[in-house]
Write a protein that holds these residues in place. Structure first.
Motif, PDB file in Angstrom:
ATOM      1  N   TRP A 119       0.836  -1.202   0.000  1.00 43.41           N
ATOM      2  CA  TRP A 119       0.000   0.000   0.000  1.00 43.41           C
ATOM      3  C   TRP A 119       0.877   1.260   0.000  1.00 43.41           C
ATOM      4  N   THR A 120       1.865   1.279   0.871  1.00 42.93           N
ATOM      5  CA  THR A 120       2.757   2.432   0.979  1.00 42.93           C
ATOM      6  C   THR A 120       3.501   2.668  -0.338  1.00 42.93           C
ATOM      7  N   ALA A 121       4.006   1.592  -0.936  1.00 42.63           N
ATOM      8  CA  ALA A 121       4.728   1.714  -2.208  1.00 42.63           C
ATOM      9  C   ALA A 121       3.803   2.216  -3.310  1.00 42.63           C
ATOM     10  N   PHE A 122       2.588   1.658  -3.389  1.00 41.05           N
ATOM     11  CA  PHE A 122       1.643   2.087  -4.424  1.00 41.05           C
ATOM     12  C   PHE A 122       1.262   3.555  -4.251  1.00 41.05           C
ATOM     13  N   MET A 123       0.894   3.928  -3.026  1.00 39.24           N
ATOM     14  CA  MET A 123       0.442   5.303  -2.794  1.00 39.24           C
ATOM     15  C   MET A 123       1.569   6.315  -2.977  1.00 39.24           C
ATOM     16  N   THR A 124       2.788   5.968  -2.596  1.00 38.11           N
ATOM     17  CA  THR A 124       3.928   6.873  -2.789  1.00 38.11           C
ATOM     18  C   THR A 124       4.216   7.051  -4.272  1.00 38.11           C
ATOM     19  N   THR A 125       4.267   5.939  -4.999  1.00 39.90           N
ATOM     20  CA  THR A 125       4.500   6.002  -6.445  1.00 39.90           C
ATOM     21  C   THR A 125       3.407   6.795  -7.134  1.00 39.90           C
ATOM     22  N   ARG A 126       2.164   6.496  -6.769  1.00 41.20           N
ATOM     23  CA  ARG A 126       1.029   7.189  -7.393  1.00 41.20           C
ATOM     24  C   ARG A 126       1.096   8.687  -7.103  1.00 41.20           C
ATOM     25  N   GLY A 127       1.399   9.050  -5.861  1.00 41.75           N
ATOM     26  CA  GLY A 127       1.513  10.457  -5.490  1.00 41.75           C
ATOM     27  C   GLY A 127       2.580  11.184  -6.294  1.00 41.75           C
ATOM     28  N   LEU A 128       3.713  10.528  -6.499  1.00 42.47           N
ATOM     29  CA  LEU A 128       4.782  11.135  -7.298  1.00 42.47           C
ATOM     30  C   LEU A 128       4.355  11.314  -8.751  1.00 42.47           C
ATOM     31  N   LEU A 129       3.702  10.303  -9.318  1.00 42.18           N
ATOM     32  CA  LEU A 129       3.228  10.402 -10.701  1.00 42.18           C
ATOM     33  C   LEU A 129       2.175  11.495 -10.857  1.00 42.18           C
ATOM     34  N   GLU A 130       1.271  11.600  -9.882  1.00 41.59           N
ATOM     35  CA  GLU A 130       0.249  12.652  -9.921  1.00 41.59           C
ATOM     36  C   GLU A 130       0.888  14.029  -9.784  1.00 41.59           C
ATOM     37  N   ALA A 131       1.870  14.165  -8.895  1.00 39.61           N
ATOM     38  CA  ALA A 131       2.532  15.452  -8.683  1.00 39.61           C
ATOM     39  C   ALA A 131       3.258  15.918  -9.948  1.00 39.61           C
ATOM     40  N   LYS A 132       3.759  14.969 -10.740  1.00 33.87           N
ATOM     41  CA  LYS A 132       4.446  15.301 -11.985  1.00 33.87           C
ATOM     42  C   LYS A 132       3.470  15.513 -13.150  1.00 33.87           C
TER      43      LYS A 132
END
Length: 157
Positions: free
Chosen positions: A111-124
């Motif tokens: 969950w942490t890995a998915f949400m962190t990755t997703r957050g970075l992709l959304e921020a970019k």
């Protein structure tokens, strides 16, 4: 969910999540369930049976009883609405219930890995914000232990 079979994949609308610490004997016998305890702050045990005792004091007490593998594992409680199941399809808005998806340490990590990755992709600006997340149940076997891990992804289609 309860006795209802949902299938290997569900889609959820996350509401909130929090940590939960499980304290156990490190064994898989009848006494393990009896001696199992939970903490919601990582410091103090919850519930009437062990309430007020510290996690470290309880682990030490279990070790003093001969449970050499006694210890603490950090879990995650993910509160969410199930919006779709592999077996039942879409769940109408007015029939959705809030449920608790209990995530083991490895599922918490997923969950942490998915949400962190997703957050970075959304921020970019590479990915659009998600309201719905797909959880896939993955059966695991380790010796005589059978358990389930969850992986998380953006729903496809």
């Amino acid at each position: 969910k309860g006795t209802e079979e949902l299938g290997g994949r569900i889609r959820i609308e996350p509401i909130s999540f929090n940590k939960r610490w499980a304290v156990g004997t490190g064994t898989n016998d009848s006494e393990a369930n009896e001696k199992f305890a939970v903490s919601y702050d990582g410091v103090t045990l919850a519930g009437a049976k062990h309430g007020g005792m510290t996690v470290s004091a309880y682990v030490n007490a279990l070790k003093a009883e001969g449970y050499e593998k006694a210890g603490v594992s950090e879990y995650m409680d993910l509160f969410c609405f199930i919006v779709w199941t592999e077996k039942g399809g879409d769940i109408p808005n007015d029939q959705r219930e809030m449920v608790l998806l209990q995530c083991s340490p490895t599922s918490k990590g997923a969950w942490t890995a998915f949400m962190t990755t997703r957050g970075l992709l959304e921020a970019k600006g590479i990915a659009k914000p998600l309201e719905i997340v797909e959880a896939t149940a993955e059966k695991r076997v380790s010796g005589n232990n059978r358990y389930t891990n969850f992986s998380f992804s953006a729903p496809k289609g």
